[in-house]
Enzyme design. Structure first.
Site, short mmCIF file in Angstrom:
data_model
loop_
_atom_site.label_atom_id
_atom_site.label_comp_id
_atom_site.label_asym_id
_atom_site.label_seq_id
_atom_site.Cartn_x
_atom_site.Cartn_y
_atom_site.Cartn_z
CB SER A 59 -0.97 0.01 1.18
OG SER A 59 -0.32 -0.27 2.40
NE ARG A 76 2.41 -3.79 12.32
CZ ARG A 76 2.28 -3.91 11.00
NH1 ARG A 76 1.77 -2.90 10.31
NH2 ARG A 76 2.66 -5.01 10.36
CG HIS A 131 6.16 -8.81 7.93
ND1 HIS A 131 7.12 -7.98 7.40
CD2 HIS A 131 5.03 -8.08 8.04
CE1 HIS A 131 6.58 -6.79 7.20
NE2 HIS A 131 5.32 -6.82 7.58
CG ASP A 181 -3.17 -8.13 8.92
OD1 ASP A 181 -3.74 -7.06 9.19
OD2 ASP A 181 -2.34 -8.24 8.01
CG HIS A 214 -0.80 -5.32 2.01
ND1 HIS A 214 -0.15 -5.12 3.20
CD2 HIS A 214 -0.87 -4.08 1.42
CE1 HIS A 214 0.16 -3.83 3.34
NE2 HIS A 214 -0.27 -3.18 2.27
N1 HAX Z 1 1.73 -19.95 6.07
C1 HAX Z 1 2.22 -20.89 5.22
N2 HAX Z 1 3.27 -20.70 4.43
C2 HAX Z 1 3.91 -19.50 4.52
C3 HAX Z 1 3.50 -18.52 5.41
C4 HAX Z 1 2.35 -18.75 6.19
N3 HAX Z 1 1.85 -17.85 7.03
N4 HAX Z 1 4.32 -17.46 5.28
C5 HAX Z 1 5.22 -17.78 4.32
N5 HAX Z 1 4.96 -19.02 3.86
C6 HAX Z 1 5.64 -19.72 2.77
C7 HAX Z 1 5.50 -18.91 1.48
O1 HAX Z 1 4.21 -19.12 0.90
C8 HAX Z 1 6.66 -19.45 0.68
O2 HAX Z 1 6.30 -20.72 0.18
P1 HAX Z 1 6.77 -21.22 -1.29
O3 HAX Z 1 8.26 -21.13 -1.27
O4 HAX Z 1 6.23 -22.60 -1.36
O5 HAX Z 1 6.14 -20.27 -2.25
C9 HAX Z 1 7.73 -19.64 1.75
O6 HAX Z 1 7.03 -19.76 2.99
C10 HAX Z 1 8.73 -18.50 1.84
O7 HAX Z 1 8.00 -17.29 2.04
P2 HAX Z 1 8.64 -16.08 2.88
O8 HAX Z 1 9.87 -15.64 2.16
O9 HAX Z 1 8.77 -16.48 4.31
O10 HAX Z 1 7.50 -15.00 2.83
P3 HAX Z 1 7.28 -13.83 1.75
O11 HAX Z 1 8.15 -12.70 2.13
O12 HAX Z 1 7.35 -14.35 0.37
O13 HAX Z 1 5.76 -13.45 2.04
C11 HAX Z 1 3.88 -13.03 3.40
C12 HAX Z 1 5.38 -12.77 3.18
C13 HAX Z 1 3.37 -12.09 4.47
C14 HAX Z 1 3.12 -12.74 2.12
C15 HAX Z 1 3.69 -14.52 3.84
O14 HAX Z 1 4.33 -14.74 5.06
C16 HAX Z 1 2.23 -14.93 3.94
O15 HAX Z 1 1.64 -15.33 2.92
N6 HAX Z 1 1.60 -14.81 5.17
C17 HAX Z 1 0.19 -15.08 5.32
C18 HAX Z 1 -0.66 -13.90 4.85
C19 HAX Z 1 -0.53 -12.72 5.78
O16 HAX Z 1 -0.63 -12.83 6.99
N7 HAX Z 1 -0.32 -11.53 5.21
C20 HAX Z 1 -0.22 -10.27 5.97
C21 HAX Z 1 1.21 -9.78 6.10
C22 HAX Z 1 1.35 -8.48 6.88
C23 HAX Z 1 0.68 -7.37 6.15
O17 HAX Z 1 1.06 -6.92 5.09
N8 HAX Z 1 -0.40 -6.92 6.70
O18 HAX Z 1 -1.17 -6.05 6.05
#
Ligand code: HAX
Length: 439
Positions: free
Chosen positions: A242, A328, A319, A374, A272
């Site tokens: 964002s 937070r 994250h 979240d 996000h």
């Molecule tokens: N559950 C399961 N698997 C997860 C995970 C979770 N909560 N978090 C990361 N992973 C996985 C990824 O999907 C990725 O898998 P692949 O290699 O198979 O694709 C692997 O672990 C490596 O990912 P990462 O490098 O640790 O994480 P990224 O930086 O790529 O992504 C995310 C960060 C926040 C998108 C990710 O942790 C996620 O999808 N979390 C769940 C959704 C979430 O809570 N989002 C909110 C984040 C905070 C925010 O912006 N709030 O607004």
């Protein structure tokens, strides 16, 4: 010129000069190196943006102009007898770079209340949408509809000097922040409360007035929660979707309405901001599927493994930058404890916190197994009776305006240029790898 604008002009002018000097005299300082993996994984860790309002440390969490969330709770002005900081104060801190006085905060409250009138056509545009339109879609449509009011766009089309950009952007930002709670509350009441709308009360502070228009003004504790919620969701440095979108779209000199609407389309993604709705949906589904409102830690672990085995993420965990429990998240947990707020959903959230990190860690690929903001927010809203979780990301969006739009004023004051990173094809990358191997 209002007080805040005058103060901003004083602090921005010298930094604009220093910025130009920095680039002119040190433009060729090497900032670092980056790898192919970083290019392929969303540019993580590559420094490419300037954001004045806040800075994120992977281990420590967010600092707003140097202050942590516990420090903000202590140092920012509060309502008389209150304990939660007023988001007006955080806006002042992010924009000006120093802690506000109570008078500064009161001044911003009055300023936003003065600017809060939403033109009727915005409500008509919302009324034209089917009621089952997702609240975030309604939110972005309404912000775009409000763009008719952009003073920056009007001035630009008449012709203005670059040195005046920030001044018009400031007016748009203040007007937009003043109006967002009214728009968000309208969406909530039209979608879930039979179109029974509640008139604003300009005597209340910004977050309390929002709570009042949502229909929760009389619910003990909800105004307090909104003050904290609007403070902690406001900013998370510049690279998140964002904030980055606001900056990117704004760099084309799209006005604050256009760039903030674009940002809200990004916040509406489940990785996000939409994660806040996904968390509570996932918890309710878990409770239903296990047939209990109080699942044991063993039952939670089984459900988490089921979620993962279906190829889904555990919402609220992980994250892109943080590598520890999000402060937070902790701030919300402490709010619950301080206010003796407890129920089955909140306890489940806390039990999930005990169970999930170990499981995610054991996968060996998740870089951060800890909860983010979240993971907690929905359970507090449910506690106070706001169970319509599709709406939660709109609350996040209203708060996020404070940080990303304060930064947009800075972007224009410092003359940040059009953003345009270089992209290459996979074929180009393969050729690069080949030539590195033979070099
Ligand atoms: N559950 C399961 N698997 C997860 C995970 C979770 N909560 N978090 C990361 N992973 C996985 C990824 O999907 C990725 O898998 P692949 O290699 O198979 O694709 C692997 O672990 C490596 O990912 P990462 O490098 O640790 O994480 P990224 O930086 O790529 O992504 C995310 C960060 C926040 C998108 C990710 O942790 C996620 O999808 N979390 C769940 C959704 C979430 O809570 N989002 C909110 C984040 C905070 C925010 O912006 N709030 O607004």
């Amino acid at each position: 010129m209002d007080r805040l604008k005058e103060k901003f002009a004083q602090v921005a002018a010298p930094l604009a000069v220093q910025t130009k000097k920095l680039v002119k005299e040190h433009g060729n300082v090497v900032m670092g190196q980056y790898t192919l993996e970083q290019v392929m994984s969303g540019m993580k860790g590559i420094i490419g943006l300037i954001t004045e309002t806040s800075l994120l440390d992977a281990e420590e969490g967010i600092r707003f102009r140097g202050y942590t969330i516990p420090e903000l709770r202590e140092k920012l002005p509060k309502v008389e007898g209150g304990v939660e900081p007023l988001p007006e104060g955080l806006f002042y801190l992010m924009l000006i770079g120093e802690l506000p006085s109570e008078e500064d905060v009161q001044d911003i409250s009055n300023n936003w209340a003065r600017r809060s009138n939403v033109p009727n056509h915005v409500f008509k545009v919302l009324d034209a949408l089917p009621k089952n339109t997702h609240p975030m879609t309604q939110f972005t449509v309404a912000i775009n509809a409000l763009q008719t009011e952009s003073e920056f766009a009007a001035a630009y089309s008449k012709g203005i000097s670059k040195s005046e950009y920030w001044s018009y952007v400031y007016e748009d930002v203040m007007n937009l922040i003043g109006r967002l709670p009214r728009i968000a509350a309208y969406i909530y009441r039209r979608t879930y409360k039979n179109d029974e709308h509640i008139e604003p009360n300009p005597k209340l502070d910004w977050a309390a007035n929002f709570a009042h228009m949502l229909g929760y003004g009389e619910v003990d504790g909800f105004k307090r929660l909104m003050r904290l919620y609007m403070t902690i969701h406001a900013d998370h440095e510049g690279g998140n979707v964002s904030a980055h979108t606001t900056h990117l779209v704004g760099s084309a000199l799209s006005d604050p309405y256009l760039s903030f609407a674009a940002a809200m389309n990004g916040l509406a993604g489940p990785l996000h901001g939409l994660a806040n709705q996904e968390v509570i949906k996932w918890i309710f589904e878990m409770q239903d599927s296990l047939g209990t409102k109080k699942p044991s830690k063993e039952q939670i672990a089984t459900y988490v493994n089921k979620t993962l085995s279906e190829g889904k993420v555990v919402p609220g965990y992980g994250h892109a930058v943080l590598r520890k429990t999000d402060p937070r998240f902790t701030a919300q947990m402490e709010f619950a404890k301080r206010n003796n707020v407890t129920d089955d959903t909140i306890e489940t959230v806390w039990n999930v916190y005990d169970v999930v990190p170990g499981i995610l860690e054991s996968l060996g690929k998740v870089k951060n197994p800890w909860p983010n903001v979240d993971a907690h927010s929905g359970s507090l809203l449910v506690h106070y009776g706001m169970v319509e979780y599709d709406f939660y990301t709109v609350l996040f969006g209203v708060s996020r305006a404070l940080g990303v739009l304060a930064q947009q004023i800075w972007d224009r004051a410092l003359g940040h240029p059009l953003e345009r990173p270089k992209s290459v094809t996979t074929e180009w990358l393969q050729a690069k790898v080949k030539s590195s191997a033979t070099a």
